[in-house]
Write a protein that holds these residues in place. Sequence first.
Motif, PDB file in Angstrom:
ATOM      1  N   GLY A 160       0.758  -1.126  -0.032  1.00  0.00           N
ATOM      2  CA  GLY A 160       0.036   0.024   0.033  1.00  0.00           C
ATOM      3  C   GLY A 160       0.920   1.253   0.019  1.00  0.00           C
ATOM      4  N   TYR A 164       2.414   3.248  -6.689  1.00  0.00           N
ATOM      5  CA  TYR A 164       1.271   3.120  -7.273  1.00  0.00           C
ATOM      6  C   TYR A 164       0.126   4.026  -6.473  1.00  0.00           C
ATOM      7  CZ  TYR A 164       1.757  -0.547 -10.697  1.00  0.00           C
ATOM      8  OH  TYR A 164       1.914  -1.247 -11.824  1.00  0.00           O
ATOM      9  N   ASN A 165       0.272   3.814  -5.062  1.00  0.00           N
ATOM     10  CA  ASN A 165      -0.809   4.405  -4.430  1.00  0.00           C
ATOM     11  C   ASN A 165      -0.692   6.011  -4.428  1.00  0.00           C
ATOM     12  OD1 ASN A 165      -2.745   5.149  -2.515  1.00  0.00           O
ATOM     13  ND2 ASN A 165      -2.046   3.682  -1.072  1.00  0.00           N
ATOM     14  N   GLN A 166      -1.083   6.584  -5.473  1.00  0.00           N
ATOM     15  CA  GLN A 166      -1.112   7.876  -5.688  1.00  0.00           C
ATOM     16  C   GLN A 166      -1.985   8.874  -4.648  1.00  0.00           C
ATOM     17  OE1 GLN A 166       0.140   9.730  -9.085  1.00  0.00           O
ATOM     18  NE2 GLN A 166       1.350   7.947  -9.359  1.00  0.00           N
ATOM     19  N   SER A 167      -3.006   8.110  -4.141  1.00  0.00           N
ATOM     20  CA  SER A 167      -3.806   8.945  -3.207  1.00  0.00           C
ATOM     21  C   SER A 167      -3.314   8.887  -1.654  1.00  0.00           C
ATOM     22  CB  SER A 167      -5.128   8.202  -3.202  1.00  0.00           C
ATOM     23  OG  SER A 167      -5.210   6.839  -2.592  1.00  0.00           O
ATOM     24  N   LEU A 168      -2.264   8.328  -1.240  1.00  0.00           N
ATOM     25  CA  LEU A 168      -1.612   8.219  -0.048  1.00  0.00           C
ATOM     26  C   LEU A 168      -0.730   9.536   0.279  1.00  0.00           C
ATOM     27  CD1 LEU A 168      -1.158   6.513   2.426  1.00  0.00           C
ATOM     28  CD2 LEU A 168       1.068   5.657   1.414  1.00  0.00           C
ATOM     29  N   HIS A 324      -4.402  -4.445  -0.188  1.00  0.00           N
ATOM     30  CA  HIS A 324      -4.717  -3.163   0.039  1.00  0.00           C
ATOM     31  C   HIS A 324      -5.476  -2.653  -1.121  1.00  0.00           C
ATOM     32  CE1 HIS A 324      -3.873   1.139   0.378  1.00  0.00           C
ATOM     33  NE2 HIS A 324      -3.497   0.999   1.375  1.00  0.00           N
ATOM     34  N   ASN A 326      -5.669   0.061  -2.870  1.00  0.00           N
ATOM     35  CA  ASN A 326      -4.992   1.161  -3.614  1.00  0.00           C
ATOM     36  C   ASN A 326      -3.939   0.219  -4.450  1.00  0.00           C
ATOM     37  OD1 ASN A 326      -7.077   2.693  -2.943  1.00  0.00           O
ATOM     38  ND2 ASN A 326      -5.623   3.803  -1.765  1.00  0.00           N
ATOM     39  N   THR A 327      -4.098  -1.011  -4.737  1.00  0.00           N
ATOM     40  CA  THR A 327      -2.950  -1.736  -5.268  1.00  0.00           C
ATOM     41  C   THR A 327      -3.504  -2.696  -6.405  1.00  0.00           C
ATOM     42  OG1 THR A 327      -3.106  -3.439  -3.603  1.00  0.00           O
ATOM     43  CG2 THR A 327      -1.479  -1.808  -3.181  1.00  0.00           C
ATOM     44  N   ALA A 330      -5.706  -5.660  -5.385  1.00  0.00           N
ATOM     45  CA  ALA A 330      -6.719  -5.241  -4.301  1.00  0.00           C
ATOM     46  C   ALA A 330      -7.817  -6.377  -4.193  1.00  0.00           C
ATOM     47  CB  ALA A 330      -7.451  -3.867  -4.846  1.00  0.00           C
TER      48      ALA A 330
END
Length: 427
Positions: A160, A164-168, A324, A326-327, A330
């Motif tokens: 997570g 890749y997880n651009q919203s974190l 997770h 956002n991966t 998922a």
Amino acid sequence: MCYAIPGQVKEIEGKRITLDYFGKQKKAINELNNLTIGDYVYAQAGYIVEKLPRDEAKEILVSWREIFFHLNDIDLKLSQSPQVKSVNSNIIPIIRKIEQGLSLDKSECLELLSLKDKEDMQIFFRSANLLRQKFHQNACCVHGIIEISNHCRRNCYYCGISCYNQSLKRYRMRSDEILSAASKAVKKYRFKALVLQAGEDSGLSIEELVSIVAEIKRKLSVFIVVSFGEIGIYGLRELYKAGARGILLRFETSNPLLYSRICPGHSLDSRIKLIREAKDAGYLIITGSLLGIPGQTNNDIINDINLAKELDAEMLSFGPFLPHPNTPLAKELPPDESLILKTLALARCLGQPDSSIVVTTAFETLSKEARYNGFLSGANSLMLNVTPLKYRPFYSIYPNRAHQNESLEEQIEDAALLLKSLGRVNI
Ligand code: 5AD
């Protein structure tokens, strides 16, 4: 942590020291100057971390004497609990082999990992716990972990905090924040070992990491484990010079094909090479794999355990893969709790007898009983989260991490209650 007990120096052979804990002998490596026979010290992960004034140590030991033997008894009784009667006869010969310390072949390992019947599993877990008792008695270790940055340049499909997880929301703790978290853990709560962990953060140079480790070592008596991903052997050697002595780096899976599927563009060989180089550089190795990654077989898990053993890991870390949102993974499912327990038990049976085995936070996230059941299936080590509360939600390698919102005080209280109920001591 505050649960740790001082040992008395009995023998000194160069760096190798024999310590006594109420008649129990344990070996440890010493890097302190002026250690003499009769001194009292705290040791953790097989290293002496601190010498105590004799009067202070004696006072602490008085308060431990009675409870120490009482805890020992609890652990002994639990590990020798009577066997369940109605057992699938296929596993009895395998259990006998485990109890006699004989090695298991592949088909026997597969049989154990595929157990479905609850009573059969209990028998297996019990034999792993017996082995744990035989080699470690009731000793356990409790490390604190500080997640210093959640930036990561890697694209691992399961993680997570991967890029890749651009919203974190990303964070990087300042050196003074890291030092203050470490100082609180060591001075106030008497942790003896700390893991510093981060994603592979391009914004943290080797020089910065070295200066953080050096500063902690200069100000605090603590064993330091570094877990910054594949930072290369140059960086690891520099960190070793600064005082780090352990490295936590999982190989994630021993199957190169699976590895290339979950860590595209990265090579398992180079990860394993770095773990070997770290060992050669003098590091204590904490490694292991993810359990339940899509496509993984029981055969892969047995190979994972054997690889951790071949890498001569002092501590084994096997935990569940938790999807997770956002991966790319998922939509996959997490593994069953029983797979984790069977793996911990098998790791106890196949691994080096003196290796510690961690109950991971991921396992605690999967199951409320993870610590209790894990500790009765061969495990003997825990990590508590020492990261300041405001950063914890952002180190979201998987969702809803256990202890995410618990203060350090609460975590310590819970861990101490559990360890006491199981009769374990932090030595
Ligand atoms: N589930 C469980 N463990 C994970 N890790 C990363 N992502 C996940 C996940 N989704 C583990 C990896 C890594 C460690 C720091 O966290 O094994 O090595």
